[in-house]
Design a protein around this motif. Structure first.
Motif, PDB file in Angstrom:
ATOM      1  N   SER A 113       0.867  -1.163   0.000  1.00 26.54           N
ATOM      2  CA  SER A 113       0.000   0.000   0.000  1.00 26.54           C
ATOM      3  C   SER A 113       0.904   1.212   0.000  1.00 26.54           C
ATOM      4  CB  SER A 113      -0.894  -0.009   1.246  1.00 26.54           C
ATOM      5  OG  SER A 113      -1.721   1.123   1.247  1.00 26.54           O
ATOM      6  N   GLY A 114       0.728   2.069  -0.962  1.00 20.90           N
ATOM      7  CA  GLY A 114       1.641   3.197  -1.113  1.00 20.90           C
ATOM      8  C   GLY A 114       2.826   2.770  -1.964  1.00 20.90           C
ATOM      9  N   THR A 115       3.832   3.626  -2.028  1.00 21.07           N
ATOM     10  CA  THR A 115       5.006   3.340  -2.852  1.00 21.07           C
ATOM     11  C   THR A 115       6.264   3.463  -2.009  1.00 21.07           C
ATOM     12  OG1 THR A 115       5.139   5.662  -3.507  1.00 21.07           O
ATOM     13  CG2 THR A 115       3.939   4.168  -4.982  1.00 21.07           C
ATOM     14  N   ILE A 116       7.329   2.846  -2.516  1.00 17.02           N
ATOM     15  CA  ILE A 116       8.628   2.944  -1.867  1.00 17.02           C
ATOM     16  C   ILE A 116       9.647   3.293  -2.946  1.00 17.02           C
ATOM     17  CG2 ILE A 116       9.084   0.456  -2.030  1.00 17.02           C
ATOM     18  CD1 ILE A 116      10.406   0.783   0.816  1.00 17.02           C
ATOM     19  N   GLU A 117      10.457   4.334  -2.680  1.00 17.57           N
ATOM     20  CA  GLU A 117      11.410   4.817  -3.687  1.00 17.57           C
ATOM     21  C   GLU A 117      12.861   4.506  -3.334  1.00 17.57           C
ATOM     22  OE1 GLU A 117       8.622   7.443  -3.538  1.00 17.57           O
ATOM     23  OE2 GLU A 117       8.017   6.193  -5.215  1.00 17.57           O
ATOM     24  N   ARG A 118      13.123   4.019  -2.130  1.00 20.22           N
ATOM     25  CA  ARG A 118      14.511   3.774  -1.748  1.00 20.22           C
ATOM     26  C   ARG A 118      14.696   2.336  -1.295  1.00 20.22           C
ATOM     27  NH1 ARG A 118      15.708   4.387   3.763  1.00 20.22           N
ATOM     28  NH2 ARG A 118      13.847   4.650   5.050  1.00 20.22           N
ATOM     29  N   ALA A 119      15.945   1.878  -1.362  1.00 18.91           N
ATOM     30  CA  ALA A 119      16.265   0.505  -0.997  1.00 18.91           C
ATOM     31  C   ALA A 119      16.326   0.379   0.522  1.00 18.91           C
ATOM     32  CB  ALA A 119      17.596   0.091  -1.616  1.00 18.91           C
ATOM     33  N   VAL A 120      15.580  -0.578   1.066  1.00 17.93           N
ATOM     34  CA  VAL A 120      15.612  -0.844   2.496  1.00 17.93           C
ATOM     35  C   VAL A 120      15.831  -2.330   2.719  1.00 17.93           C
ATOM     36  CG1 VAL A 120      14.167   1.091   3.200  1.00 17.93           C
ATOM     37  CG2 VAL A 120      13.095  -1.059   2.589  1.00 17.93           C
ATOM     38  N   LYS A 121      16.369  -2.645   3.893  1.00 22.85           N
ATOM     39  CA  LYS A 121      16.619  -4.037   4.255  1.00 22.85           C
ATOM     40  C   LYS A 121      15.637  -4.396   5.370  1.00 22.85           C
ATOM     41  CE  LYS A 121      20.422  -7.032   5.661  1.00 22.85           C
ATOM     42  NZ  LYS A 121      21.814  -7.048   6.128  1.00 22.85           N
ATOM     43  N   VAL A 122      14.638  -5.228   5.061  1.00 24.09           N
ATOM     44  CA  VAL A 122      13.597  -5.608   6.018  1.00 24.09           C
ATOM     45  C   VAL A 122      13.998  -6.919   6.674  1.00 24.09           C
ATOM     46  CG1 VAL A 122      11.159  -6.138   6.318  1.00 24.09           C
ATOM     47  CG2 VAL A 122      11.844  -4.437   4.637  1.00 24.09           C
ATOM     48  N   GLN A 123      14.059  -6.916   8.026  1.00 24.49           N
ATOM     49  CA  GLN A 123      14.514  -8.100   8.750  1.00 24.49           C
ATOM     50  C   GLN A 123      13.489  -8.532   9.793  1.00 24.49           C
ATOM     51  OE1 GLN A 123      17.964  -5.990  10.199  1.00 24.49           O
ATOM     52  NE2 GLN A 123      19.325  -7.329   9.035  1.00 24.49           N
ATOM     53  N   GLY A 124      13.184  -9.820   9.829  1.00 24.44           N
ATOM     54  CA  GLY A 124      12.349 -10.386  10.886  1.00 24.44           C
ATOM     55  C   GLY A 124      10.910  -9.917  10.886  1.00 24.44           C
ATOM     56  N   ILE A 125      10.408  -9.496   9.737  1.00 20.99           N
ATOM     57  CA  ILE A 125       9.032  -9.015   9.632  1.00 20.99           C
ATOM     58  C   ILE A 125       8.360  -9.755   8.477  1.00 20.99           C
ATOM     59  CG2 ILE A 125       7.578  -7.017   9.127  1.00 20.99           C
ATOM     60  CD1 ILE A 125       9.732  -5.258  10.312  1.00 20.99           C
ATOM     61  N   ALA A 126       7.097 -10.126   8.661  1.00 18.78           N
ATOM     62  CA  ALA A 126       6.336 -10.767   7.590  1.00 18.78           C
ATOM     63  C   ALA A 126       6.052  -9.749   6.486  1.00 18.78           C
ATOM     64  CB  ALA A 126       5.032 -11.333   8.131  1.00 18.78           C
ATOM     65  N   VAL A 127       6.136 -10.188   5.241  1.00 16.32           N
ATOM     66  CA  VAL A 127       5.937  -9.301   4.092  1.00 16.32           C
ATOM     67  C   VAL A 127       5.062 -10.016   3.075  1.00 16.32           C
ATOM     68  CG1 VAL A 127       7.111  -7.970   2.288  1.00 16.32           C
ATOM     69  CG2 VAL A 127       8.248  -8.313   4.463  1.00 16.32           C
ATOM     70  N   THR A 128       4.065  -9.316   2.522  1.00 14.01           N
ATOM     71  CA  THR A 128       3.224  -9.923   1.492  1.00 14.01           C
ATOM     72  C   THR A 128       4.015 -10.065   0.194  1.00 14.01           C
ATOM     73  OG1 THR A 128       2.363  -7.797   0.740  1.00 14.01           O
ATOM     74  CG2 THR A 128       1.127  -8.916   2.493  1.00 14.01           C
ATOM     75  N   LYS A 129       3.507 -10.912  -0.719  1.00 12.31           N
ATOM     76  CA  LYS A 129       4.204 -11.131  -1.993  1.00 12.31           C
ATOM     77  C   LYS A 129       4.384  -9.834  -2.765  1.00 12.31           C
ATOM     78  CE  LYS A 129       2.429 -15.793  -2.801  1.00 12.31           C
ATOM     79  NZ  LYS A 129       1.506 -16.584  -3.619  1.00 12.31           N
ATOM     80  N   GLY A 130       3.299  -9.061  -2.846  1.00 13.69           N
ATOM     81  CA  GLY A 130       3.359  -7.803  -3.593  1.00 13.69           C
ATOM     82  C   GLY A 130       4.331  -6.818  -2.980  1.00 13.69           C
ATOM     83  N   ALA A 131       4.351  -6.735  -1.646  1.00 16.18           N
ATOM     84  CA  ALA A 131       5.262  -5.820  -0.962  1.00 16.18           C
ATOM     85  C   ALA A 131       6.712  -6.263  -1.158  1.00 16.18           C
ATOM     86  CB  ALA A 131       4.924  -5.752   0.518  1.00 16.18           C
ATOM     87  N   LYS A 132       6.944  -7.570  -1.124  1.00 20.01           N
ATOM     88  CA  LYS A 132       8.305  -8.086  -1.320  1.00 20.01           C
ATOM     89  C   LYS A 132       8.793  -7.749  -2.715  1.00 20.01           C
ATOM     90  CE  LYS A 132      11.077 -12.279  -0.992  1.00 20.01           C
ATOM     91  NZ  LYS A 132      11.120 -13.697  -0.680  1.00 20.01           N
ATOM     92  N   ALA A 133       7.919  -7.915  -3.701  1.00 17.77           N
ATOM     93  CA  ALA A 133       8.303  -7.598  -5.084  1.00 17.77           C
ATOM     94  C   ALA A 133       8.619  -6.113  -5.225  1.00 17.77           C
ATOM     95  CB  ALA A 133       7.166  -7.994  -6.029  1.00 17.77           C
ATOM     96  N   ALA A 134       7.831  -5.257  -4.571  1.00 12.56           N
ATOM     97  CA  ALA A 134       8.044  -3.807  -4.652  1.00 12.56           C
ATOM     98  C   ALA A 134       9.343  -3.406  -3.976  1.00 12.56           C
ATOM     99  CB  ALA A 134       6.863  -3.074  -4.016  1.00 12.56           C
ATOM    100  N   ILE A 135       9.662  -4.024  -2.832  1.00 13.35           N
ATOM    101  CA  ILE A 135      10.915  -3.708  -2.121  1.00 13.35           C
ATOM    102  C   ILE A 135      12.112  -4.133  -2.942  1.00 13.35           C
ATOM    103  CG2 ILE A 135      12.302  -4.294  -0.085  1.00 13.35           C
ATOM    104  CD1 ILE A 135       9.618  -4.445   1.474  1.00 13.35           C
ATOM    105  N   GLU A 136      12.033  -5.339  -3.521  1.00 11.68           N
ATOM    106  CA  GLU A 136      13.161  -5.841  -4.313  1.00 11.68           C
ATOM    107  C   GLU A 136      13.300  -5.116  -5.646  1.00 11.68           C
ATOM    108  OE1 GLU A 136      12.326 -10.034  -4.317  1.00 11.68           O
ATOM    109  OE2 GLU A 136      13.294 -10.332  -2.352  1.00 11.68           O
ATOM    110  N   ALA A 137      12.205  -4.552  -6.145  1.00 12.85           N
ATOM    111  CA  ALA A 137      12.256  -3.808  -7.420  1.00 12.85           C
ATOM    112  C   ALA A 137      13.079  -2.535  -7.301  1.00 12.85           C
ATOM    113  CB  ALA A 137      10.831  -3.475  -7.881  1.00 12.85           C
ATOM    114  N   VAL A 138      13.129  -1.937  -6.092  1.00 16.04           N
ATOM    115  CA  VAL A 138      13.920  -0.710  -5.905  1.00 16.04           C
ATOM    116  C   VAL A 138      15.288  -0.994  -5.322  1.00 16.04           C
ATOM    117  CG1 VAL A 138      11.935   0.833  -5.719  1.00 16.04           C
ATOM    118  CG2 VAL A 138      12.836  -0.269  -3.663  1.00 16.04           C
ATOM    119  N   GLY A 139      15.665  -2.286  -5.272  1.00 19.80           N
ATOM    120  CA  GLY A 139      17.010  -2.646  -4.812  1.00 19.80           C
ATOM    121  C   GLY A 139      17.098  -3.036  -3.356  1.00 19.80           C
ATOM    122  N   GLY A 140      15.973  -3.196  -2.676  1.00 23.55           N
ATOM    123  CA  GLY A 140      15.972  -3.574  -1.272  1.00 23.55           C
ATOM    124  C   GLY A 140      15.992  -5.086  -1.110  1.00 23.55           C
TER     125      GLY A 140
END
Length: 143
Positions: A113-140
């Protein structure tokens, strides 16, 4: 106009009903309770849903559905909230310190939900498929 001069409109606050104060009040003798019976007596009370011994409605109907006891402990976090956070490594402690989630939260899930423009490293948190794809698309990355 002053706050201390404001009064309700005429007739908006009728005087309370004074029961049991004689025949002239219109609510003397039985004080509007009718004649005899449990509800006419002082202390006459039965629990909510009581139907005089008949099986109450809430017991006649079948049980249905499910309410998770852990629902209040789970928090959803939007991608746009991650984007606003300072720092590249994001875990549950960082989210609590930033005030994104309440300190009482036990589990967290990042949703698309919303957008992400920068690369982040998410640790120890559940992530939906769509959110994971969006995070990895920006280099996270998601661990």
């Amino acid at each position: 106009m002053r706050l201390n001069s404001i009064k309700p409109a005429a007739g908006a606050n009728p005087s309370r009903r004074r029961v049991g104060r004689g025949i002239g009040s219109g609510l003397g003798k039985t004080a509007g309770r009718g004649h005899k019976g449990q509800k006419s007596r002082a202390g006459g009370f039965h629990k909510v849903g009581f139907e005089g011994g008949q099986m109450p409605l809430q017991r006649r109907l079948p049980k249905r559905g499910f309410v998770s006891l852990t629902r209040k402990d789970t928090v959803e976090v939007r991608l746009s909230a991650l984007d606003r956070m300072a720092g590249d490594a994001i875990d549950m402690l960082a989210l609590k310190q930033a005030g994104v989630i309440p300190s009482s939260a036990l589990t967290v899930k990042v949703i698309l939900s919303g957008t992400i423009e920068r690369a982040v490293k998410v640790q120890g948190i559940a992530v939906t498929k769509g959110a994971k794809a969006a995070i990895e698309a920006v280099g996270g990355s998601v661990e």
